[in-house]
Design a protein around this motif. Structure first.
Motif, PDB file in Angstrom:
ATOM      1  N   ILE A  12       0.858  -1.237  -0.045  1.00  0.00           N
ATOM      2  CA  ILE A  12      -0.083  -0.032  -0.054  1.00  0.00           C
ATOM      3  C   ILE A  12       0.901   1.198   0.006  1.00  0.00           C
ATOM      4  CG2 ILE A  12      -0.496   0.213   2.475  1.00  0.00           C
ATOM      5  CD1 ILE A  12      -3.213   0.927  -0.348  1.00  0.00           C
ATOM      6  N   SER A  13       1.898   1.171   0.663  1.00  0.00           N
ATOM      7  CA  SER A  13       2.710   2.263   0.707  1.00  0.00           C
ATOM      8  C   SER A  13       3.572   2.619  -0.749  1.00  0.00           C
ATOM      9  CB  SER A  13       4.024   2.030   1.714  1.00  0.00           C
ATOM     10  OG  SER A  13       3.587   2.068   3.044  1.00  0.00           O
ATOM     11  N   GLU A  35       8.001  -4.543  -8.042  1.00  0.00           N
ATOM     12  CA  GLU A  35       7.515  -5.280  -6.906  1.00  0.00           C
ATOM     13  C   GLU A  35       8.053  -6.684  -7.054  1.00  0.00           C
ATOM     14  OE1 GLU A  35       5.693  -5.673  -3.944  1.00  0.00           O
ATOM     15  OE2 GLU A  35       5.763  -7.612  -4.276  1.00  0.00           O
ATOM     16  N   GLY A  36       8.571  -7.165  -5.877  1.00  0.00           N
ATOM     17  CA  GLY A  36       9.367  -8.641  -6.007  1.00  0.00           C
ATOM     18  C   GLY A  36       8.446  -9.660  -6.144  1.00  0.00           C
ATOM     19  N   TRP A  43       0.604  -6.619   2.477  1.00  0.00           N
ATOM     20  CA  TRP A  43      -0.101  -7.485   3.369  1.00  0.00           C
ATOM     21  C   TRP A  43      -1.702  -7.400   3.332  1.00  0.00           C
ATOM     22  CZ3 TRP A  43       2.530 -10.737   5.375  1.00  0.00           C
ATOM     23  CH2 TRP A  43       3.739 -10.508   5.619  1.00  0.00           C
ATOM     24  N   PRO A  65      -4.789  -6.782   6.953  1.00  0.00           N
ATOM     25  CA  PRO A  65      -5.690  -6.017   7.445  1.00  0.00           C
ATOM     26  C   PRO A  65      -7.189  -6.090   7.096  1.00  0.00           C
ATOM     27  CG  PRO A  65      -4.206  -5.199   5.996  1.00  0.00           C
ATOM     28  CD  PRO A  65      -3.736  -6.369   6.033  1.00  0.00           C
ATOM     29  N   ARG A  66      -8.053  -5.489   7.950  1.00  0.00           N
ATOM     30  CA  ARG A  66      -9.463  -5.914   7.688  1.00  0.00           C
ATOM     31  C   ARG A  66     -10.212  -4.290   7.853  1.00  0.00           C
ATOM     32  NH1 ARG A  66     -10.263 -10.598   9.719  1.00  0.00           N
ATOM     33  NH2 ARG A  66      -8.029 -10.873   9.240  1.00  0.00           N
ATOM     34  N   SER A  67      -9.545  -3.334   8.663  1.00  0.00           N
ATOM     35  CA  SER A  67     -10.566  -2.219   8.625  1.00  0.00           C
ATOM     36  C   SER A  67      -9.750  -1.214   8.852  1.00  0.00           C
ATOM     37  CB  SER A  67     -11.582  -2.461  10.148  1.00  0.00           C
ATOM     38  OG  SER A  67     -10.766  -2.806  11.057  1.00  0.00           O
ATOM     39  N   VAL A 273      14.307  -6.616  -6.224  1.00  0.00           N
ATOM     40  CA  VAL A 273      15.389  -5.881  -6.548  1.00  0.00           C
ATOM     41  C   VAL A 273      16.509  -6.322  -5.585  1.00  0.00           C
ATOM     42  CG1 VAL A 273      16.423  -3.521  -5.807  1.00  0.00           C
ATOM     43  CG2 VAL A 273      14.193  -3.649  -7.002  1.00  0.00           C
ATOM     44  N   GLN A 308      14.720  -5.048   4.866  1.00  0.00           N
ATOM     45  CA  GLN A 308      14.963  -5.238   3.273  1.00  0.00           C
ATOM     46  C   GLN A 308      15.845  -4.217   2.626  1.00  0.00           C
ATOM     47  OE1 GLN A 308      10.903  -5.633   2.699  1.00  0.00           O
ATOM     48  NE2 GLN A 308      10.673  -7.663   2.630  1.00  0.00           N
ATOM     49  N   ALA A 500       5.500   1.020   6.402  1.00  0.00           N
ATOM     50  CA  ALA A 500       5.314   0.899   7.899  1.00  0.00           C
ATOM     51  C   ALA A 500       6.316   0.695   8.803  1.00  0.00           C
ATOM     52  CB  ALA A 500       4.221  -0.471   7.763  1.00  0.00           C
ATOM     53  N   VAL A 505       2.063   2.315  11.566  1.00  0.00           N
ATOM     54  CA  VAL A 505       1.944   0.931  10.772  1.00  0.00           C
ATOM     55  C   VAL A 505       0.516   0.847  10.114  1.00  0.00           C
ATOM     56  CG1 VAL A 505       3.569  -0.212  12.293  1.00  0.00           C
ATOM     57  CG2 VAL A 505       1.206  -0.453  12.980  1.00  0.00           C
ATOM     58  N   VAL A 507      -2.730   1.406   7.791  1.00  0.00           N
ATOM     59  CA  VAL A 507      -2.833   1.466   6.395  1.00  0.00           C
ATOM     60  C   VAL A 507      -3.049   2.816   6.045  1.00  0.00           C
ATOM     61  CG1 VAL A 507      -4.441   1.132   4.427  1.00  0.00           C
ATOM     62  CG2 VAL A 507      -3.768  -0.625   5.841  1.00  0.00           C
TER      63      VAL A 507
HETATM   64  P1  FAD Z   1       4.241  -4.368   2.568  1.00  0.00           P
HETATM   65  O1  FAD Z   1       2.730  -4.713   2.611  1.00  0.00           O
HETATM   66  O2  FAD Z   1       5.269  -5.044   3.564  1.00  0.00           O
HETATM   67  O3  FAD Z   1       4.809  -4.001   1.073  1.00  0.00           O
HETATM   68  C1  FAD Z   1       6.121  -4.323   0.964  1.00  0.00           C
HETATM   69  C2  FAD Z   1       6.239  -4.790  -0.506  1.00  0.00           C
HETATM   70  O4  FAD Z   1       7.591  -4.747  -1.050  1.00  0.00           O
HETATM   71  C3  FAD Z   1       5.708  -6.333  -0.674  1.00  0.00           C
HETATM   72  O5  FAD Z   1       4.661  -6.281  -1.732  1.00  0.00           O
HETATM   73  C4  FAD Z   1       7.058  -7.197  -0.937  1.00  0.00           C
HETATM   74  O6  FAD Z   1       6.748  -8.139  -1.786  1.00  0.00           O
HETATM   75  C5  FAD Z   1       7.745  -5.905  -1.639  1.00  0.00           C
HETATM   76  N1  FAD Z   1       9.162  -5.985  -1.552  1.00  0.00           N
HETATM   77  C6  FAD Z   1       9.758  -6.373  -0.565  1.00  0.00           C
HETATM   78  N2  FAD Z   1      11.243  -6.562  -1.017  1.00  0.00           N
HETATM   79  C7  FAD Z   1      11.424  -6.306  -2.057  1.00  0.00           C
HETATM   80  C8  FAD Z   1      12.362  -6.131  -3.032  1.00  0.00           C
HETATM   81  N3  FAD Z   1      13.636  -6.353  -2.704  1.00  0.00           N
HETATM   82  N4  FAD Z   1      12.178  -5.826  -4.393  1.00  0.00           N
HETATM   83  C9  FAD Z   1      11.007  -5.447  -4.721  1.00  0.00           C
HETATM   84  N5  FAD Z   1       9.941  -5.491  -3.916  1.00  0.00           N
HETATM   85  C10 FAD Z   1      10.092  -5.982  -2.677  1.00  0.00           C
HETATM   86  N6  FAD Z   1      -3.577  -1.693   9.402  1.00  0.00           N
HETATM   87  C11 FAD Z   1      -4.728  -1.080   9.509  1.00  0.00           C
HETATM   88  O7  FAD Z   1      -4.720   0.079   9.070  1.00  0.00           O
HETATM   89  N7  FAD Z   1      -5.826  -1.982   9.866  1.00  0.00           N
HETATM   90  C12 FAD Z   1      -5.672  -3.279  10.219  1.00  0.00           C
HETATM   91  O8  FAD Z   1      -6.733  -3.838  10.433  1.00  0.00           O
HETATM   92  C13 FAD Z   1      -4.541  -3.762  10.102  1.00  0.00           C
HETATM   93  N8  FAD Z   1      -4.557  -5.168  10.374  1.00  0.00           N
HETATM   94  C14 FAD Z   1      -3.298  -6.002  10.160  1.00  0.00           C
HETATM   95  C15 FAD Z   1      -3.489  -7.373  10.349  1.00  0.00           C
HETATM   96  C16 FAD Z   1      -1.913  -8.082  10.025  1.00  0.00           C
HETATM   97  C17 FAD Z   1      -2.292  -9.521  10.202  1.00  0.00           C
HETATM   98  C18 FAD Z   1      -1.021  -7.385   9.351  1.00  0.00           C
HETATM   99  C19 FAD Z   1       0.329  -7.995   9.094  1.00  0.00           C
HETATM  100  C20 FAD Z   1      -1.076  -5.882   9.184  1.00  0.00           C
HETATM  101  C21 FAD Z   1      -2.284  -5.154   9.686  1.00  0.00           C
HETATM  102  N9  FAD Z   1      -2.227  -3.889   9.679  1.00  0.00           N
HETATM  103  C22 FAD Z   1      -3.343  -3.040   9.779  1.00  0.00           C
HETATM  104  C23 FAD Z   1      -0.876  -2.997   9.128  1.00  0.00           C
HETATM  105  C24 FAD Z   1      -1.187  -2.811   7.748  1.00  0.00           C
HETATM  106  O9  FAD Z   1      -1.633  -3.930   6.949  1.00  0.00           O
HETATM  107  C25 FAD Z   1       0.511  -2.646   7.236  1.00  0.00           C
HETATM  108  O10 FAD Z   1       1.370  -2.046   7.938  1.00  0.00           O
HETATM  109  C26 FAD Z   1       0.702  -2.256   5.903  1.00  0.00           C
HETATM  110  O11 FAD Z   1      -0.229  -2.871   4.935  1.00  0.00           O
HETATM  111  C27 FAD Z   1       2.212  -2.138   5.332  1.00  0.00           C
HETATM  112  O12 FAD Z   1       2.189  -1.770   3.919  1.00  0.00           O
HETATM  113  P2  FAD Z   1       3.388  -1.361   3.461  1.00  0.00           P
HETATM  114  O13 FAD Z   1       3.328  -1.068   1.805  1.00  0.00           O
HETATM  115  O14 FAD Z   1       4.469  -0.450   4.056  1.00  0.00           O
HETATM  116  O15 FAD Z   1       4.427  -2.704   3.494  1.00  0.00           O
END
Ligand code: FAD
Length: 528
Positions: A12-13, A35-36, A43, A65-67, A273, A308, A500, A505, A507
């Motif tokens: 999502i970031s 994207e890897g 998530w 995540p669900r809400s 990467v 990472q 995150a 952390v 969404v």
């Molecule tokens: P990530 O989702 O980890 O995305 C990183 C991406 O980078 C991945 O797709 C990965 O494949 C890619 N990547 C990694 N290394 C490489 C590389 N070397 N080269 C290319 N690509 C790479 N938040 C809420 O607001 N509400 C909720 O209800 C909630 N519930 C949650 C429940 C669970 C079980 C979890 C795990 C989290 C929850 N969260 C919730 C938190 C939130 O979902 C996460 O913090 C958020 O989705 C993180 O997003 P991100 O894009 O920063 O990281």
């Protein structure tokens, strides 16, 4: 001249930072997202599965995540994004008047306790009332001079140990799957920290209506959003939480589609990467990707986890690897509504530290009552026919719980270096399967005991997410400031970070922080 920006990671970031860049950057900016894995969303992962009991129906299960919360500037920002993506009709809102909004529970001493929603409720609450007398000391206690401390130390100092062990620890299980005695109060409950610093008392600050920590940029953002979409204000007033009819992945899928349709960005899946080389003389970055030609860019935005990123950089920045990330086992359980009923409907329940969950509840952090909090996600004749629950397990207790379980004893993979790789794979698959069975049984047992549901679930899905929630340890914010200075100095504006692992952390936080990064980059480009 053309500027090429590469975004690492399509969670999502990464999707958000690319989306904001595509909206606001001048047309001479080219964007590539790497994207890897084989999909975007990270998530955010929603599965629609067949319902064995209703052939024309289907069930929605969330792996991650669900809400989302509409509150605050980050809540408002995601709502604006949702509207700009045309997702209004897909929203699944939980009104503040619903049971899922009003009834949130804590499991303690063998039963569920409803959390109070008002001050008068708190004063007469069997769990809280005895602690409130002690909590009153907050009004007269002086401020700490420390820059940061653990949540437990802060809450115990101001409100007494019971408040931390019985209540706040449960909330920390719900948000961070983390340990109150380790996480930084300043980075996780920044509001409490600031109220003490500014008013000398949390209660006093709250009574004066100063309940949020917004930076000047946040305040401006809020004004900008509400100017364009004043109607969003009513969400905060009426809606407790929300999701989408097809689950939270609707958001990342819509972002990906919008980005592809815009023609401004090229998205490369399956492109992990492996390395980055920064050339300071011609200000370019060479990005090496597994089994592919390298990509050349003028700057990189990392939206992968700090750990990472650490492995891809030429210099060692210890700030990137200071925090651990915990593993969570997510167990979705579907029961037949005519065989299983919730005596206490609501959002779900959390387990506090005082319950010693690692020992007494096999690492259960909490259980979400999905069929109450998202009642229209199941479709066709399945709707209303199931009781859907999700247990979240492990978190900061994951390793201890696994070590105590028989999985560790019978399937120890130590000394496997001599085994050829295919056997190793089978062995580790076997271990993963054994872990899943362990968490499945633990979740079913907990639901049976805690909610008195005797019939077994019809469907169970278990996902074990490794290193999925970063743990902001004490001193996190200061480390992030230091990292920010280092990155500026060492990489000459060729590297920015979001995700995150840094400043929130949720969404909502991930999206808002990505917007801030995109806006800062674009204004710098405009200056040049
Ligand atoms: P990530 O989702 O980890 O995305 C990183 C991406 O980078 C991945 O797709 C990965 O494949 C890619 N990547 C990694 N290394 C490489 C590389 N070397 N080269 C290319 N690509 C790479 N938040 C809420 O607001 N509400 C909720 O209800 C909630 N519930 C949650 C429940 C669970 C079980 C979890 C795990 C989290 C929850 N969260 C919730 C938190 C939130 O979902 C996460 O913090 C958020 O989705 C993180 O997003 P991100 O894009 O920063 O990281």
């Amino acid at each position: 001249p053309r500027t090429h920006i590469a975004v690492l990671g399509g969670g999502i970031s990464g999707l958000s930072v690319a989306w904001y860049l595509a909206r606001i950057s001048p047309p001479n900016v080219a964007i590539t997202l790497l994207e890897g894995s084989k999909r975007t969303g990270g998530w955010l992962h929603s599965d629609r599965i067949n319902d064995p009991l209703h052939p024309d129906g289907s069930l929605l299960l969330e792996r991650g995540p669900r809400s989302l919360r509409p509150q605050g500037v980050s809540g408002l920002n995601t709502l604006e994004m949702t509207k700009l993506l045309g997702l209004e009709r897909d929203l699944e809102l939980v009104p503040k008047t619903s049971l899922a909004a009003k009834n949130r529970y804590i499991y303690s001493h063998g039963k569920l306790h409803m959390l109070p929603s008002s001050l008068s409720g708190a004063l007469t609450h069997p769990l809280l009332a005895p602690k409130l007398v002690r909590a009153g000391l907050d009004l007269v206690k002086g401020s700490s001079k420390e820059d940061d401390e653990s949540i437990e130390s802060f809450v115990t100092r101001r409100f007494g140990k019971g408040m931390s062990d019985d209540l706040i620890s449960a909330m920390v299980h719900g948000i961070y799957a983390g340990d109150v005695s380790k996480l930084s109060v300043r980075s996780t409950f920044g509001m409490l920290y600031h109220l003490e610093k500014e008013y000398g008392s949390v209660i006093l600050g709250l009574l004066m209506g100063k309940g949020s920590v917004e930076t000047p940029w946040d305040q401006l953002l809020k004004e900008r959003i509400l100017k364009g979409m004043p109607e969003l204000k009513t969400f905060d007033e009426n809606v407790s939480i929300y999701s989408f009819k097809d689950g939270l992945e609707t958001l990342s899928k819509a972002l990906e589609k919008d980005l592809r349709d815009s023609g401004r960005i090229s998205i490369h899946l399956d492109s992990p990467v492996e390395k980055m080389d920064f050339n300071h003389s011609n200000k370019t970055v060479k990005i090496s990707i597994k089994d592919q030609e390298p990509v050349q860019a003028d700057m990189v935005i990392s939206a992968i986890t700090p750990r990472q990123l650490y492995n891809l950089l030429p210099h060692s920045h210890s700030e990137l690897i200071h925090n651990p990330s915990v593993a969570v086992a997510v167990v979705n359980m579907i029961y037949r509504a005519d065989q299983a009923r919730l005596a206490s409907p609501g959002f779900g329940y959390l387990i506090p530290k005082s319950e010693n969950s690692a020992v007494n509840h096999q690492g259960l952090l909490g259980v979400v009552f999905d069929s109450c909090s998202a009642p229209t996600q199941d479709q066709g004749s399945s709707q209303g026919q199931t009781l859907k629950l999700t247990a979240m397990m492990g978190g900061h207790m994951f390793d201890d719980v696994v070590a105590q379980s028989s999985v560790h004893d019978t399937d120890d993979d130590s000394g496997m270096t001599m085994i050829k790789s295919s056997d190793k794979m089978t062995n580790s698959n076997g271990r993963e399967q054994a872990l899943k069975s362990f968490f499945e049984k633990a979740a079913k047992d907990a639901v049976k005991r805690h909610l008195q549901i005797d019939s077994p679930p019809e469907i169970v899905k278990v996902h074990i997410h490794r290193e999925c929630i970063p743990q902001y340890l004490v001193g996190h914010l200061q480390r992030m400031q230091k990292l920010d200075e280092q990155l500026r100095k060492e990489y000459d504006g060729m590297l920015a970070v979001t995700g995150a692992g840094y400043l929130g952390v949720s969404v909502n936080d991930c999206i808002k922080n990505s917007r801030e990064v995109a806006e800062a980059i674009v204004s710098k480009l405009e200056e040049e």
